[in-house]
Each structure stands twice: as structure tokens, then as C-alpha cells.
Design a protein around this motif. Structure first.
Motif, PDB file in Angstrom:
ATOM      1  N   ALA A   1       0.825  -1.220   0.000  1.00 42.86           N
ATOM      2  CA  ALA A   1       0.000   0.000   0.000  1.00 42.86           C
ATOM      3  C   ALA A   1       0.857   1.267   0.000  1.00 42.86           C
ATOM      4  O   ALA A   1       0.425   2.314  -0.474  1.00 42.86           O
ATOM      5  CB  ALA A   1      -0.938   0.003   1.211  1.00 42.86           C
ATOM      6  N   VAL A   2       2.085   1.177   0.550  1.00 41.19           N
ATOM      7  CA  VAL A   2       2.939   2.374   0.576  1.00 41.19           C
ATOM      8  C   VAL A   2       4.019   2.313  -0.519  1.00 41.19           C
ATOM      9  O   VAL A   2       4.938   3.127  -0.532  1.00 41.19           O
ATOM     10  CB  VAL A   2       3.617   2.554   1.960  1.00 41.19           C
ATOM     11  N   GLY A   3       3.883   1.329  -1.413  1.00 40.95           N
ATOM     12  CA  GLY A   3       4.799   1.273  -2.555  1.00 40.95           C
ATOM     13  C   GLY A   3       6.098   0.532  -2.291  1.00 40.95           C
ATOM     14  O   GLY A   3       7.042   0.650  -3.071  1.00 40.95           O
ATOM     15  N   TYR A   4       6.174  -0.231  -1.207  1.00 41.25           N
ATOM     16  CA  TYR A   4       7.376  -1.035  -0.964  1.00 41.25           C
ATOM     17  C   TYR A   4       7.197  -2.403  -1.617  1.00 41.25           C
ATOM     18  O   TYR A   4       6.077  -2.884  -1.786  1.00 41.25           O
ATOM     19  CB  TYR A   4       7.602  -1.257   0.544  1.00 41.25           C
ATOM     20  N   ASP A   5       8.316  -3.050  -1.920  1.00 40.33           N
ATOM     21  CA  ASP A   5       8.264  -4.380  -2.516  1.00 40.33           C
ATOM     22  C   ASP A   5       8.516  -5.421  -1.416  1.00 40.33           C
ATOM     23  O   ASP A   5       9.644  -5.532  -0.907  1.00 40.33           O
ATOM     24  CB  ASP A   5       9.343  -4.493  -3.606  1.00 40.33           C
ATOM     25  N   PRO A   6       7.472  -6.201  -1.029  1.00 45.29           N
ATOM     26  CA  PRO A   6       7.632  -7.172   0.071  1.00 45.29           C
ATOM     27  C   PRO A   6       8.668  -8.252  -0.227  1.00 45.29           C
ATOM     28  O   PRO A   6       9.127  -8.935   0.701  1.00 45.29           O
ATOM     29  CB  PRO A   6       6.238  -7.798   0.218  1.00 45.29           C
ATOM     30  N   ASP A   7       9.053  -8.400  -1.530  1.00 49.57           N
ATOM     31  CA  ASP A   7      10.102  -9.381  -1.825  1.00 49.57           C
ATOM     32  C   ASP A   7      11.496  -8.810  -1.542  1.00 49.57           C
ATOM     33  O   ASP A   7      12.466  -9.552  -1.405  1.00 49.57           O
ATOM     34  CB  ASP A   7      10.037  -9.809  -3.308  1.00 49.57           C
ATOM     35  N   GLN A   8      11.592  -7.483  -1.457  1.00 51.14           N
ATOM     36  CA  GLN A   8      12.894  -6.836  -1.222  1.00 51.14           C
ATOM     37  C   GLN A   8      13.106  -6.476   0.245  1.00 51.14           C
ATOM     38  O   GLN A   8      14.236  -6.527   0.738  1.00 51.14           O
ATOM     39  CB  GLN A   8      12.996  -5.536  -2.053  1.00 51.14           C
ATOM     40  N   VAL A   9      12.032  -6.077   0.892  1.00 49.37           N
ATOM     41  CA  VAL A   9      12.185  -5.618   2.287  1.00 49.37           C
ATOM     42  C   VAL A   9      11.146  -6.264   3.196  1.00 49.37           C
ATOM     43  O   VAL A   9      10.079  -6.684   2.761  1.00 49.37           O
ATOM     44  CB  VAL A   9      12.038  -4.075   2.419  1.00 49.37           C
ATOM     45  N   SER A  10      11.510  -6.352   4.443  1.00 50.17           N
ATOM     46  CA  SER A  10      10.556  -6.804   5.469  1.00 50.17           C
ATOM     47  C   SER A  10      10.755  -5.887   6.669  1.00 50.17           C
ATOM     48  O   SER A  10      11.689  -5.070   6.697  1.00 50.17           O
ATOM     49  CB  SER A  10      10.839  -8.258   5.856  1.00 50.17           C
ATOM     50  N   GLY A  11       9.874  -6.035   7.647  1.00 54.58           N
ATOM     51  CA  GLY A  11      10.066  -5.145   8.790  1.00 54.58           C
ATOM     52  C   GLY A  11       9.176  -5.514   9.959  1.00 54.58           C
ATOM     53  O   GLY A  11       8.226  -6.282   9.821  1.00 54.58           O
ATOM     54  N   PHE A  12       9.521  -4.965  11.112  1.00 52.57           N
ATOM     55  CA  PHE A  12       8.658  -5.171  12.280  1.00 52.57           C
ATOM     56  C   PHE A  12       8.073  -3.851  12.731  1.00 52.57           C
ATOM     57  O   PHE A  12       8.618  -2.771  12.407  1.00 52.57           O
ATOM     58  CB  PHE A  12       9.412  -5.859  13.426  1.00 52.57           C
ATOM     59  N   ALA A  13       6.973  -3.955  13.480  1.00 56.12           N
ATOM     60  CA  ALA A  13       6.371  -2.772  14.091  1.00 56.12           C
ATOM     61  C   ALA A  13       5.913  -3.168  15.477  1.00 56.12           C
ATOM     62  O   ALA A  13       5.615  -4.343  15.742  1.00 56.12           O
ATOM     63  CB  ALA A  13       5.183  -2.285  13.270  1.00 56.12           C
ATOM     64  N   PHE A  14       5.898  -2.193  16.372  1.00 59.20           N
ATOM     65  CA  PHE A  14       5.333  -2.450  17.710  1.00 59.20           C
ATOM     66  C   PHE A  14       4.650  -1.192  18.218  1.00 59.20           C
ATOM     67  O   PHE A  14       4.956  -0.082  17.764  1.00 59.20           O
ATOM     68  CB  PHE A  14       6.412  -2.927  18.700  1.00 59.20           C
ATOM     69  N   GLY A  15       3.699  -1.390  19.125  1.00 60.16           N
ATOM     70  CA  GLY A  15       3.026  -0.261  19.772  1.00 60.16           C
ATOM     71  C   GLY A  15       2.927  -0.548  21.261  1.00 60.16           C
ATOM     72  O   GLY A  15       2.314  -1.539  21.664  1.00 60.16           O
ATOM     73  N   LEU A  16       3.584   0.298  22.072  1.00 63.79           N
ATOM     74  CA  LEU A  16       3.640   0.049  23.521  1.00 63.79           C
ATOM     75  C   LEU A  16       2.835   1.116  24.267  1.00 63.79           C
ATOM     76  O   LEU A  16       2.817   2.286  23.860  1.00 63.79           O
ATOM     77  CB  LEU A  16       5.091   0.085  24.017  1.00 63.79           C
ATOM     78  N   GLY A  17       2.226   0.717  25.378  1.00 59.97           N
ATOM     79  CA  GLY A  17       1.491   1.676  26.211  1.00 59.97           C
ATOM     80  C   GLY A  17       2.471   2.424  27.119  1.00 59.97           C
ATOM     81  O   GLY A  17       3.110   1.818  27.979  1.00 59.97           O
ATOM     82  N   VAL A  18       2.590   3.741  26.914  1.00 57.39           N
ATOM     83  CA  VAL A  18       3.571   4.527  27.681  1.00 57.39           C
ATOM     84  C   VAL A  18       3.203   4.557  29.167  1.00 57.39           C
ATOM     85  O   VAL A  18       4.060   4.384  30.045  1.00 57.39           O
ATOM     86  CB  VAL A  18       3.647   5.974  27.120  1.00 57.39           C
ATOM     87  N   GLU A  19       1.908   4.749  29.462  1.00 59.16           N
ATOM     88  CA  GLU A  19       1.474   4.816  30.865  1.00 59.16           C
ATOM     89  C   GLU A  19       1.834   3.533  31.611  1.00 59.16           C
ATOM     90  O   GLU A  19       2.282   3.570  32.753  1.00 59.16           O
ATOM     91  CB  GLU A  19      -0.047   5.029  30.950  1.00 59.16           C
ATOM     92  N   ARG A  20       1.640   2.388  30.936  1.00 61.89           N
ATOM     93  CA  ARG A  20       1.897   1.104  31.619  1.00 61.89           C
ATOM     94  C   ARG A  20       3.359   1.005  32.061  1.00 61.89           C
ATOM     95  O   ARG A  20       3.658   0.531  33.154  1.00 61.89           O
ATOM     96  CB  ARG A  20       1.563  -0.067  30.685  1.00 61.89           C
ATOM     97  N   PHE A  21       4.278   1.469  31.197  1.00 56.99           N
ATOM     98  CA  PHE A  21       5.708   1.436  31.553  1.00 56.99           C
ATOM     99  C   PHE A  21       5.999   2.376  32.724  1.00 56.99           C
ATOM    100  O   PHE A  21       6.684   2.013  33.678  1.00 56.99           O
ATOM    101  CB  PHE A  21       6.564   1.876  30.349  1.00 56.99           C
ATOM    102  N   CYS A  22       5.466   3.578  32.620  1.00 61.96           N
ATOM    103  CA  CYS A  22       5.734   4.585  33.653  1.00 61.96           C
ATOM    104  C   CYS A  22       5.160   4.127  35.000  1.00 61.96           C
ATOM    105  O   CYS A  22       5.797   4.275  36.055  1.00 61.96           O
ATOM    106  CB  CYS A  22       5.107   5.907  33.203  1.00 61.96           C
ATOM    107  N   MET A  23       3.962   3.523  34.950  1.00 61.30           N
ATOM    108  CA  MET A  23       3.327   3.042  36.185  1.00 61.30           C
ATOM    109  C   MET A  23       4.164   1.949  36.827  1.00 61.30           C
ATOM    110  O   MET A  23       4.356   1.904  38.035  1.00 61.30           O
ATOM    111  CB  MET A  23       1.909   2.523  35.885  1.00 61.30           C
TER     112      MET A  23
END
Ligand code: FA5
Length: 344
Positions: A300-322
Motif C-alpha cells: 500500500a505504501v509502494g514497498y516491494d515485500p520481496d525486497q524488504v521486510s520489517g517489524f512494528a510495535f506499539g507500547l502503552g507509555v502509561e503502563r511502563f511509567c506506572m
């Protein structure tokens, strides 16, 4: 006149002159006039001491010393007084310590976010930003969340009322024209990839909004840190390593990371990330979601999945601070209670 009477007169004149001295120079002149070693008046009186009879000598001597000490002490006191900075108009003594103003400090979440950016910066992640008011495309469609997906439900999102010609304000929930308060920072992944060629290594930290039921660990406005790394041959092993290093840097080395299989439309495979500490009996704590970026998102963003791969994460900031500070209730962050805020 006997010496006692002369000493009395000397004392009265000296004390009056000391009190009248308006500055340090005038006071020095008084000192020379009365106590000066060469021509001071006291020196003349000292000469008279020698003429005292045997009987009078102790009496005159005692009085002489008394007068000398009193005049010296008065000189010292006046000198200290004149050496002080001027007292301002209105009787305000500028030499007083004053009232120390209470200093403000950064909100604990701001402190946490700055530290997150610092830690991730050391791992080579730059900071990206995105808008808090998002469109349907970036919050859903580009993240592989199709039109009929339950994540778009108006009961699960804060859609904005939009102006419709002739019909006033109308809730825009659901349609492709919809505008909403972003429900996750994953929107920034899309915005960054749209503008950047791989490799990519960014984080984005900011507010997200969800109509969740508020309790000790849930708020309807909270913060997430999104991470995204795209390049040739990026794997789940990189993801786990980055998250573990991050957790160690922020919370200490006794933190353990666990992945649980999960589902997010924009990652495949997807995982929930849990953490635990070397504390027997304490349960694992969920702190975020993560996974390998879905090939559909890369396309969807014009990258070629055969050339590149990647990871993503989303962390809760409050949970860490708490966790770091032992904060028992997420609502304390927005209670605006100085007793809480002044502890950080
Ligand atoms: C997401 O929001 C995904 N965007 C995460 C993600 C990013 C997955 C990239 C894959 C790739 P989730 O809804 O689980 O996932 O929220 C992530 C974290 O936000 C949760 O683990 C929790 O720490 C925090 N969180 C979620 N809802 C709340 C809430 N109401 N109050 C406080 N923190 C919350």
C-alpha cells in the motif's frame, strides 16, 4: 576636669559622631579622630592616665578600658551597617533571603516520553510525528483494516462531527470521508513509509484516543510509542531483541519479555508483548502489541515485500511509567494533584 569626666565626655561625643557618620569614609574619619594611634583623642586621654595617683589609678584604668571597648564596638557595628547594600524604597530589605518560589517540573509522562526517545535514539531510531486527528485511510484502510471491520465501529472510536452542506453537523462515523481522533500510533507508520524509502527505523510517541471504560489501567486518552524498522532481512528476532533491550534500559535487567500469538490486521504474524520481573507470584503484564509488517501494508505504501521486510510495535507509555514508579492508578496522571506530580 578629672579623667573620669573627660572620658564620659569623650564617650558621648564619639558615640554621637559614629551614629552620625553617613558612609564608610565618614566613619573612617571618626575612627581616626577618636581612636587614631597618632592624633586620636583617646591617645591624649591615655597620656593623662600616667598622672593618676596610686589610689585613682585602678578606677581610671577600668573606666578608660570600658570607654575604649564601647567606642570600638560601636564603630564595628556601624561599619557592618554601612557595608550592607542599600535598602530599597518602601522599607524592603533586599538583603533578606526572600520567599523561594515553588518550581514547576515536567509531568511524569513527559519525562517518560523524553527518556523513551533517548533510549530508542541510542538504538538508531529517529523520531517521527503524525496528526492526532486522522482520516479513514491512515487510521484504517492503509493498515489493512477493511470497511466492514469491527475496529471501525463508531462505539470503539471517537469520530468527529463534520460539516455537511445544508444539514449542519453530522457524525462522520464509518464512511471513507470520516475524520477521527487516532486510536493508535500505527497511523504514523503509514505516513512515514509513504514519504520515505527503505531502510526505515523510526519511533513515534503520542496521544491516542479510545472510548474504553476507564479504570485503574485504562484511560480514554493515553499514549503509545510506535516503533517501525524496515530493511532487507528484518526478522522477529530483531523485534524481540529491540524490545528486550528497550525494556532493560528503561526498567532494569531483571525484566523478561514474552510473545503471545495475537492478531492485528497490519502485521503477520502478530503478537502481544508481555513482561515479567523476577518476582515470584506476580503475573505477566501486557505492555503492547507487535508483529512483522503485513505485505499488504508494504504494498500500500509502494514497498516491494520481496525486497524488504520489517517489524512494528506499539507500547502503552502509561503502563511502563506506572510499572517503573509503582503508580497504582492511571487516573493519577490526569488528576492534576500537586501531591502526586511533585514526586517526580
Ligand atoms: C495497538 O494499539 C496496536 N496498534 C499495537 C501494534 C503496533 C501492533 C504495531 C502491531 C504493530 P493494543 O490495542 O493492544 O495494540 O494497544 C497497545 C498497548 O496500548 C496495550 O498493550 C496497552 O499497553 C496500551 N493500551 C491499550 N488500551 C489502553 C487504554 N485504554 N488505556 C491505557 N493503555 C492502553
Amino acid at each position: 576636669m578629672d579623667l573620669i569626666a573627660q572620658l564620659d565626655e569623650f564617650e558621648a561625643q564619639a558615640l554621637a559622631a559614629i551614629a552620625a557618620a553617613a558612609d564608610l569614609a565618614a566613619l573612617e574619619a571618626v575612627r581616626i579622630q577618636f581612636l587614631g594611634a597618632k592624633q586620636g583623642k583617646l591617645r591624649d586621654l591615655q597620656g593623662l592616665l600616667g598622672q593618676a595617683t596610686k589610689d585613682l589609678k585602678p578606677l581610671w584604668g577600668k573606666r578608660f578600658n570600658e570607654v575604649k571597648n564601647r567606642v570600638s564596638a560601636a564603630l564595628d557595628a556601624r561599619q557592618r551597617e554601612l557595608a550592607r547594600p542599600a535598602v530599597a524604597v518602601g522599607g524592603l530589605d533586599v538583603t533578606m533571603p526572600g520567599v523561594v518560589p515553588r518550581l514547576g517540573r515536567r509531568h511524569p509522562l513527559t519525562q517518560t516520553i523524553l527518556e523513551f526517545k533517548d533510549i530508542m535514539g541510542r538504538f538508531g531510531f529517529t523520531v517521527a510525528d503524525g496528526p492526532e486527528i486522522e482520516d479513514d485511510y491512515h487510521n484504517f484502510e492503509a493498515l489493512n483494516i477493511p470497511a466492514d471491520h469491527p475496529a471501525r465501529d463508531p462505539l470503539d472510536n471517537f469520530y468527529l462531527a463534520s460539516a455537511v452542506v445544508g444539514a449542519g453537523l453530522k457524525n462522520s462515523g464509518g464512511g471513507s470521508e470520516a475524520r477521527l481522533l487516532r486510536s493508535q500510533t500505527s497511523t504514523v507508520q503509514i505516513r512515514v513509509m509513504e514519504k520515505t524509502k527503505p531502510p526505515v527505523r523510526i519511533i513515534s510517541v503520542g496521544r491516542v484516543y479510545r472510548p474504553d471504560t476507564i479504570d485503574a489501567t485504562h484511560s480514554c486518552m493515553f499514549h503509545q510509542m510506535e516503533g517501525l524498522m524496515i530493511g532487507p532481512s528484518v526478522t522477529m528476532a530483531h523485534l524481540k531483541t529491540v524490545l528486550r533491550l528497550f525494556a532493560h534500559a528503561y526498567l532494569g535487567h531483571d525484566v523478561h519479555i514474552r510473545f503471545r500469538p495475537s492478531f492485528f490486521p497490519f502485521t503477520e504474524p502478530s503478537v502481544e508483548v508481555d513482561m515479567s520481573w523476577n518476582e515470584p507470584g506476580k503475573p505477566w503484564l501486557e505492555i503492547g502489541g507487535a508483529g512483522m509488517v503485513d505485505p499488504n501494508v508494504l504494498k500500500a505504501v509502494g514497498y516491494d515485500p520481496d525486497q524488504v521486510s520489517g517489524f512494528a510495535f506499539g507500547l502503552g507509555v502509561e503502563r511502563f511509567c506506572m510499572r517503573r514508579h509503582g503508580i497504582p492508578d492511571i487516573r493519577l496522571f490526569t488528576s492534576n494533584d500537586v501531591r502526586f506530580l511533585s514526586q517526580f
